[in-house]
Design a protein around this motif. Structure first.
Motif, mmCIF file in Angstrom:
data_model
loop_
_atom_site.group_PDB
_atom_site.id
_atom_site.type_symbol
_atom_site.label_atom_id
_atom_site.label_comp_id
_atom_site.label_asym_id
_atom_site.label_seq_id
_atom_site.Cartn_x
_atom_site.Cartn_y
_atom_site.Cartn_z
ATOM 1 N N UNK A 37 0.857 -1.184 0.000
ATOM 2 C CA UNK A 37 0.000 0.000 0.000
ATOM 3 C C UNK A 37 0.892 1.232 0.000
ATOM 4 N N UNK A 38 0.811 2.022 -1.047
ATOM 5 C CA UNK A 38 1.591 3.260 -1.106
ATOM 6 C C UNK A 38 1.031 4.261 -0.098
ATOM 7 N N UNK A 39 1.940 4.915 0.650
ATOM 8 C CA UNK A 39 1.481 5.859 1.665
ATOM 9 C C UNK A 39 2.539 6.931 1.870
ATOM 10 N N UNK A 40 2.069 8.158 2.139
ATOM 11 C CA UNK A 40 2.966 9.310 2.204
ATOM 12 C C UNK A 40 3.263 9.767 3.631
ATOM 13 N N UNK B 7 3.496 9.942 12.831
ATOM 14 C CA UNK B 7 2.180 10.321 12.319
ATOM 15 C C UNK B 7 2.330 11.266 11.128
ATOM 16 N N UNK B 8 2.292 12.577 11.373
ATOM 17 C CA UNK B 8 2.385 13.578 10.300
ATOM 18 C C UNK B 8 3.604 14.451 10.572
ATOM 19 N N UNK B 9 4.444 14.602 9.561
ATOM 20 C CA UNK B 9 5.742 15.252 9.753
ATOM 21 C C UNK B 9 5.615 16.673 10.278
ATOM 22 N N UNK B 10 4.673 17.485 9.698
ATOM 23 C CA UNK B 10 4.587 18.878 10.128
ATOM 24 C C UNK B 10 4.075 19.016 11.557
ATOM 25 N N UNK B 11 3.269 18.064 12.009
ATOM 26 C CA UNK B 11 2.804 18.097 13.399
ATOM 27 C C UNK B 11 3.961 17.807 14.341
ATOM 28 N N UNK C 65 11.240 4.328 4.696
ATOM 29 C CA UNK C 65 9.796 4.577 4.738
ATOM 30 C C UNK C 65 9.424 5.544 5.857
ATOM 31 N N UNK C 66 10.228 5.598 6.917
ATOM 32 C CA UNK C 66 9.965 6.529 8.026
ATOM 33 C C UNK C 66 10.563 7.908 7.757
ATOM 34 N N UNK C 67 11.614 7.944 6.957
ATOM 35 C CA UNK C 67 12.262 9.223 6.644
ATOM 36 C C UNK C 67 11.552 9.932 5.497
ATOM 37 N N UNK C 68 11.024 9.174 4.543
ATOM 38 C CA UNK C 68 10.466 9.748 3.316
ATOM 39 C C UNK C 68 9.404 10.819 3.559
ATOM 40 N N UNK C 69 8.471 10.646 4.526
ATOM 41 C CA UNK C 69 7.460 11.706 4.730
ATOM 42 C C UNK C 69 8.069 13.073 5.053
ATOM 43 N N UNK C 70 9.255 13.086 5.666
ATOM 44 C CA UNK C 70 9.899 14.356 5.997
ATOM 45 C C UNK C 70 10.566 14.984 4.777
ATOM 46 N N UNK D 118 10.198 19.169 1.590
ATOM 47 C CA UNK D 118 11.143 19.972 0.803
ATOM 48 C C UNK D 118 11.055 19.644 -0.687
ATOM 49 N N UNK D 119 10.023 18.887 -1.057
ATOM 50 C CA UNK D 119 9.829 18.508 -2.461
ATOM 51 C C UNK D 119 9.054 19.617 -3.163
ATOM 52 N N UNK D 120 9.654 20.225 -4.172
ATOM 53 C CA UNK D 120 9.007 21.342 -4.867
ATOM 54 C C UNK D 120 7.710 20.916 -5.545
#
Length: 463
Positions: free
Chosen positions: A61-64, A187-191, A251-256, A260-262
């Protein structure tokens, strides 16, 4: 003494009863009308179900975002059965826990009245409501994605335990702070980043004001980092069984990295959410709304000045009764006519002011333990609230993403209205109590206005 204890007991019961009644009313109005299962919330049902069928997040399951929330919901499905009400009941349990945290935090740092008003604000405006549009999912029972409310609950819990550390200085409190922060990171990177910056700033403030020993500082940092690594390591080990170590860690680093992804940051949709698609237009609207709020504060200043000028207690009583009666009579008209869904625009500006106020307060009062015990946790909470609104900085709302991102800031505004403004504007206990009564009525009008804004949806929706 007995009369004082009886009075305190009555105040405690009222402080608990009012939020409970407000929450019960909103729960009844919104019962089973929380989600739109075909938009967003459907994946909160689909993904945990697939996980219980043996599939693996990030592999099948792809997840962001982080993995914690969907695996938590999968556990709920396994324990209590697969279905919408399982998730809804689990989230209502989390809402109850959050209410307890909010109440305890503001009771500890301010007072019982402020705590009750903060919880009532959360339950009335944010927890259950829907404010029009074709899509629901902007509430805490069936949110568009579970990571945001879960992350905010974990962050507020971490801030609450941080306030315990500030009060008694025991480094052991950093163990639950670290564990909760580690869970928030899943959970959510910005939080998580908002919580991490706020807690880090608070710890620096603690070191500067208290000047603890090197041993205590090292122990606190060690316990915090150790606690933080417990959930992170646990999930990496769990995911390694299915993905291998490198993919599990990635997989845990990718959401962060997405922050910075344009391709994400320059997306027109997110630009409009943030208000950066029309920055000057949105900034103008923010300043106009701030001017209106400033006018309300000016009225409070004038009322406090007039109340102080009255020397006879009877005259003060007449003024209190007159102003209260006027607000109660005008309240229904104001609740119906003001466009309440537009008043949240100045939230970032007002929250920035609160951050500065509490920073200055604990810096100036660094030699007074009681001031630091109160001001430093409130500084951390308000800092968290401000950074959390970065995604809606020029277009702040209490609906859509604002149901979560603007919630902590709204609690700080309610606390400022009920406690901070009356205490700063009043020079006597009588004037402070008068301004608090006015502020409570004003807050009641705001809450009523938001309920009325939600009724057109809640009364006609059947599912």
């Amino acid at each position: 003494m007995k009369a004082m204890k009886k009075n305190q007991l009555i105040q405690s019961l009222i402080g608990i009863a009012v939020p409970m009644l407000a929450g019960a009313a909103m729960l009844w109005l919104s019962w089973r009308k929380w989600p739109d299962v075909q938009v967003d919330f459907g994946m909160s049902l689909y993904i945990p179900w697939r996980l219980n069928e043996g599939e693996v997040l990030y592999r099948d399951i792809a997840w962001f975002f982080g993995p914690l929330s969907h695996y938590f919901n999968a556990c709920l499905f396994r324990l209590f059965g697969t279905g919408m009400m399982t998730i809804a009941t689990g989230n209502m349990t989390l809402v109850t826990i959050l209410c307890i945290l909010i109440y305890r935090f503001f009771l500890k740092t301010i007072d019982r009245l402020t705590a009750a008003c903060a919880v009532t604000t959360f339950l009335t405006i944010f927890a259950f409501s829907q404010y029009g549009g074709r899509i629901a999912n902007w509430n805490w029972v069936c949110p568009y994605t579970p990571e945001v409310p879960h992350g905010i609950i974990l962050s507020i819990a971490a801030i609450y335990f941080f306030s315990n550390f500030i009060k008694d200085g025991k480094p052991v409190w950093w163990l639950p702070v670290g564990i909760l922060a580690g869970m928030a990171a899943l959970t959510k990177s910005e939080v998580f980043l908002a919580a991490a910056i706020a807690l880090g700033s608070g710890f620096i403030g603690y070191l500067w004001t208290r000047k603890p020993s090197r041993r205590l500082t090292v122990l606190a940092i060690g316990l915090g980092l150790g606690g933080f690594l417990i959930p992170i390591t646990g999930f990496i080990l769990f995911m390694t069984r299915h993905l291998g170590f490198s993919k599990a860690a990635a997989s845990l680093i990718r959401p962060y990295l997405y922050l910075f992804d344009s391709a994400v940051t320059a997306n027109p949709f997110f630009s409009s959410v943030q208000g950066m698609d029309k920055p000057w237009t949105n900034l103008t609207a923010l300043l106009e709304s701030a001017g209106i709020c400033g006018f309300v504060i000016l009225i409070l200043v004038m009322l406090g000045w007039l109340h102080r000028r009255l020397e006879e207690p009877a005259h003060k009583t007449v003024m209190t009764v007159s102003v209260t009666a006027l607000l109660l009579l005008a309240g229904p008209a104001l609740a119906y006519t003001i466009p309440w869904l537009s008043i949240a625009r100045p939230l970032p500006l007002a929250t920035a002011g609160i951050v500065i106020y509490y920073a200055v307060t604990f810096i100036r009062g660094r030699n007074d333990r009681d001031i630091v015990n109160t001001a430093l946790p409130l500084f951390v909470f308000s800092m968290f609230s401000l950074i959390l609104m970065a995604k809606i900085i020029l277009n702040a709302k209490i609906y859509r993403y604002g149901f979560a991102l603007a919630m902590p800031a709204s609690l700080m505004i309610a606390a400022a209205l009920i406690h901070l403004l009356p205490s700063r504007l009043a020079t006597s206990l009588a004037t402070r109590r008068f301004l608090q009564k006015v502020s409570v009525i004003l807050l009641g009008i705001v809450l009523t206005g938001h309920v009325l804004s939600a009724l057109p949806v809640l009364l006609v929706k059947t599912f």
